[in-house]
Motif scaffolding. Structure first.
Motif, PDB file in Angstrom:
ATOM      1  N   PRO A  56       0.792  -1.227   0.000  1.00  9.67           N
ATOM      2  CA  PRO A  56       0.000   0.000   0.000  1.00  9.67           C
ATOM      3  C   PRO A  56       0.832   1.288   0.000  1.00  9.67           C
ATOM      4  N   ASN A  57       2.107   1.233   0.401  1.00 10.77           N
ATOM      5  CA  ASN A  57       2.933   2.440   0.452  1.00 10.77           C
ATOM      6  C   ASN A  57       3.763   2.632  -0.814  1.00 10.77           C
ATOM      7  N   GLU A  58       3.535   1.814  -1.815  1.00 13.44           N
ATOM      8  CA  GLU A  58       4.235   1.937  -3.088  1.00 13.44           C
ATOM      9  C   GLU A  58       3.205   2.192  -4.173  1.00 13.44           C
ATOM     10  N   VAL A  59       3.364   3.306  -4.873  1.00 14.53           N
ATOM     11  CA  VAL A  59       2.417   3.686  -5.919  1.00 14.53           C
ATOM     12  C   VAL A  59       2.970   3.228  -7.261  1.00 14.53           C
ATOM     13  N   GLY A  60       2.173   2.428  -7.976  1.00  7.08           N
ATOM     14  CA  GLY A  60       2.585   1.915  -9.279  1.00  7.08           C
ATOM     15  C   GLY A  60       1.819   2.561 -10.409  1.00  7.08           C
ATOM     16  N   SER A  61       2.343   2.410 -11.608  1.00  2.00           N
ATOM     17  CA  SER A  61       1.664   2.921 -12.793  1.00  2.00           C
ATOM     18  C   SER A  61       0.440   2.054 -13.080  1.00  2.00           C
ATOM     19  N   PRO A  62      -0.722   2.682 -13.330  1.00  2.00           N
ATOM     20  CA  PRO A  62      -1.915   1.885 -13.598  1.00  2.00           C
ATOM     21  C   PRO A  62      -1.896   1.218 -14.975  1.00  2.00           C
ATOM     22  N   MET A  63      -1.026   1.716 -15.889  1.00  2.00           N
ATOM     23  CA  MET A  63      -0.963   1.188 -17.252  1.00  2.00           C
ATOM     24  C   MET A  63       0.323   1.689 -17.898  1.00  2.00           C
ATOM     25  N   PRO A  64       0.699   1.124 -19.046  1.00  2.00           N
ATOM     26  CA  PRO A  64       1.867   1.644 -19.761  1.00  2.00           C
ATOM     27  C   PRO A  64       1.608   3.073 -20.231  1.00  2.00           C
ATOM     28  N   GLY A  65       2.650   3.899 -20.242  1.00  2.00           N
ATOM     29  CA  GLY A  65       2.511   5.276 -20.706  1.00  2.00           C
ATOM     30  C   GLY A  65       3.777   6.062 -20.462  1.00  2.00           C
ATOM     31  N   VAL A  66       3.640   7.397 -20.506  1.00  4.84           N
ATOM     32  CA  VAL A  66       4.766   8.304 -20.302  1.00  4.84           C
ATOM     33  C   VAL A  66       4.413   9.267 -19.169  1.00  4.84           C
ATOM     34  N   ILE A  67       5.339   9.454 -18.230  1.00  3.59           N
ATOM     35  CA  ILE A  67       5.128  10.408 -17.137  1.00  3.59           C
ATOM     36  C   ILE A  67       5.265  11.811 -17.715  1.00  3.59           C
ATOM     37  N   VAL A  68       4.188  12.612 -17.626  1.00  5.47           N
ATOM     38  CA  VAL A  68       4.222  13.961 -18.192  1.00  5.47           C
ATOM     39  C   VAL A  68       4.205  15.045 -17.115  1.00  5.47           C
ATOM     40  N   GLY A  69       4.045  14.646 -15.849  1.00  5.25           N
ATOM     41  CA  GLY A  69       4.060  15.636 -14.778  1.00  5.25           C
ATOM     42  C   GLY A  69       4.275  14.984 -13.430  1.00  5.25           C
ATOM     43  N   LEU A  70       5.032  15.661 -12.569  1.00  2.00           N
ATOM     44  CA  LEU A  70       5.204  15.240 -11.175  1.00  2.00           C
ATOM     45  C   LEU A  70       4.694  16.381 -10.303  1.00  2.00           C
ATOM     46  N   LYS A  71       3.789  16.085  -9.397  1.00  2.26           N
ATOM     47  CA  LYS A  71       3.161  17.107  -8.560  1.00  2.26           C
ATOM     48  C   LYS A  71       3.821  17.212  -7.182  1.00  2.26           C
ATOM     49  N   ILE A  72       4.761  16.325  -6.891  1.00  3.62           N
ATOM     50  CA  ILE A  72       5.360  16.234  -5.552  1.00  3.62           C
ATOM     51  C   ILE A  72       6.874  16.158  -5.666  1.00  3.62           C
ATOM     52  N   LYS A  73       7.537  16.322  -4.494  1.00  7.04           N
ATOM     53  CA  LYS A  73       8.975  16.109  -4.422  1.00  7.04           C
ATOM     54  C   LYS A  73       9.245  15.294  -3.165  1.00  7.04           C
ATOM     55  N   GLU A  74      10.425  14.694  -3.081  1.00 10.04           N
ATOM     56  CA  GLU A  74      10.769  13.884  -1.917  1.00 10.04           C
ATOM     57  C   GLU A  74      10.692  14.748  -0.666  1.00 10.04           C
ATOM     58  N   GLY A  75      10.076  14.210   0.392  1.00 10.68           N
ATOM     59  CA  GLY A  75       9.917  14.933   1.646  1.00 10.68           C
ATOM     60  C   GLY A  75       8.551  15.572   1.805  1.00 10.68           C
ATOM     61  N   ASP A  76       7.771  15.655   0.718  1.00 11.93           N
ATOM     62  CA  ASP A  76       6.421  16.228   0.808  1.00 11.93           C
ATOM     63  C   ASP A  76       5.502  15.324   1.629  1.00 11.93           C
ATOM     64  N   VAL A  77       4.580  15.944   2.374  1.00  9.71           N
ATOM     65  CA  VAL A  77       3.557  15.207   3.115  1.00  9.71           C
ATOM     66  C   VAL A  77       2.329  15.109   2.209  1.00  9.71           C
ATOM     67  N   VAL A  78       1.810  13.878   2.039  1.00  5.49           N
ATOM     68  CA  VAL A  78       0.648  13.668   1.180  1.00  5.49           C
ATOM     69  C   VAL A  78      -0.453  12.932   1.943  1.00  5.49           C
ATOM     70  N   LYS A  79      -1.692  13.165   1.497  1.00  7.50           N
ATOM     71  CA  LYS A  79      -2.846  12.440   2.022  1.00  7.50           C
ATOM     72  C   LYS A  79      -3.256  11.405   0.980  1.00  7.50           C
ATOM     73  N   GLU A  80      -3.909  10.350   1.419  1.00 10.57           N
ATOM     74  CA  GLU A  80      -4.416   9.355   0.481  1.00 10.57           C
ATOM     75  C   GLU A  80      -5.317  10.057  -0.534  1.00 10.57           C
ATOM     76  N   GLY A  81      -5.091   9.813  -1.813  1.00 12.48           N
ATOM     77  CA  GLY A  81      -5.890  10.430  -2.868  1.00 12.48           C
ATOM     78  C   GLY A  81      -5.267  11.676  -3.479  1.00 12.48           C
ATOM     79  N   ASP A  82      -4.241  12.263  -2.822  1.00 17.10           N
ATOM     80  CA  ASP A  82      -3.567  13.443  -3.394  1.00 17.10           C
ATOM     81  C   ASP A  82      -2.929  13.081  -4.734  1.00 17.10           C
ATOM     82  N   ALA A  83      -2.927  14.027  -5.664  1.00 20.59           N
ATOM     83  CA  ALA A  83      -2.297  13.821  -6.972  1.00 20.59           C
ATOM     84  C   ALA A  83      -0.781  13.774  -6.815  1.00 20.59           C
TER      85      ALA A  83
END
Length: 125
Positions: A56-83
């Protein structure tokens, strides 16, 4: 750049590739140092395989594709469901949400990376 204004860009260093095929490129823009993670495609094509997400603490890609944006950086605090990231697949963009609340421990991809289904994108602790 503005008319009459000079921008001086100097390459400082290119780090050795990490296990995931990324490198940190360091450069200076008008004396200010920038550290940019980039994916070295030559390392990726030589057989680097991305780890698959598990748990549950590892987020995987739901399908093949290309990453076009990152909304977070290492150290950020996130809630379940955050982009966390945006994936482009089949001419559509998909927002990838956090699967758990916590602190972003590791980002395993960079913008422009090609990923397969279940490839590890982000670790949350």
């Amino acid at each position: 750049s503005e008319k009459g204004r000079r921008t001086i860009i100097r390459l400082v260093s290119i780090a050795a590739p990490r296990e995931d095929g990324s490198r940190v490129v360091t450069f200076e823009v008008n004396g200010e140092r920038w550290f940019v993670p980039v994916t070295d495609q030559s390392v990726i094509t030589e057989g680097a395989v991305r780890r698959k997400a598990s748990g549950p603490n590892e987020v995987g890609s739901p399908m093949p594709g290309v990453i076009v944006g990152l909304k977070i950086k290492e150290g950020d605090v996130v809630k379940e469901g955050d982009a966390l990231a945006t994936l482009s697949a089949m001419k559509m963009e998909t927002v990838i949400p956090a699967t758990a609340a916590g602190v972003v421990k590791h980002i395993a991809v960079n913008v422009g990376d090609k990923v397969e289904g279940d490839d590890l994108l982000v670790e949350i602790e």
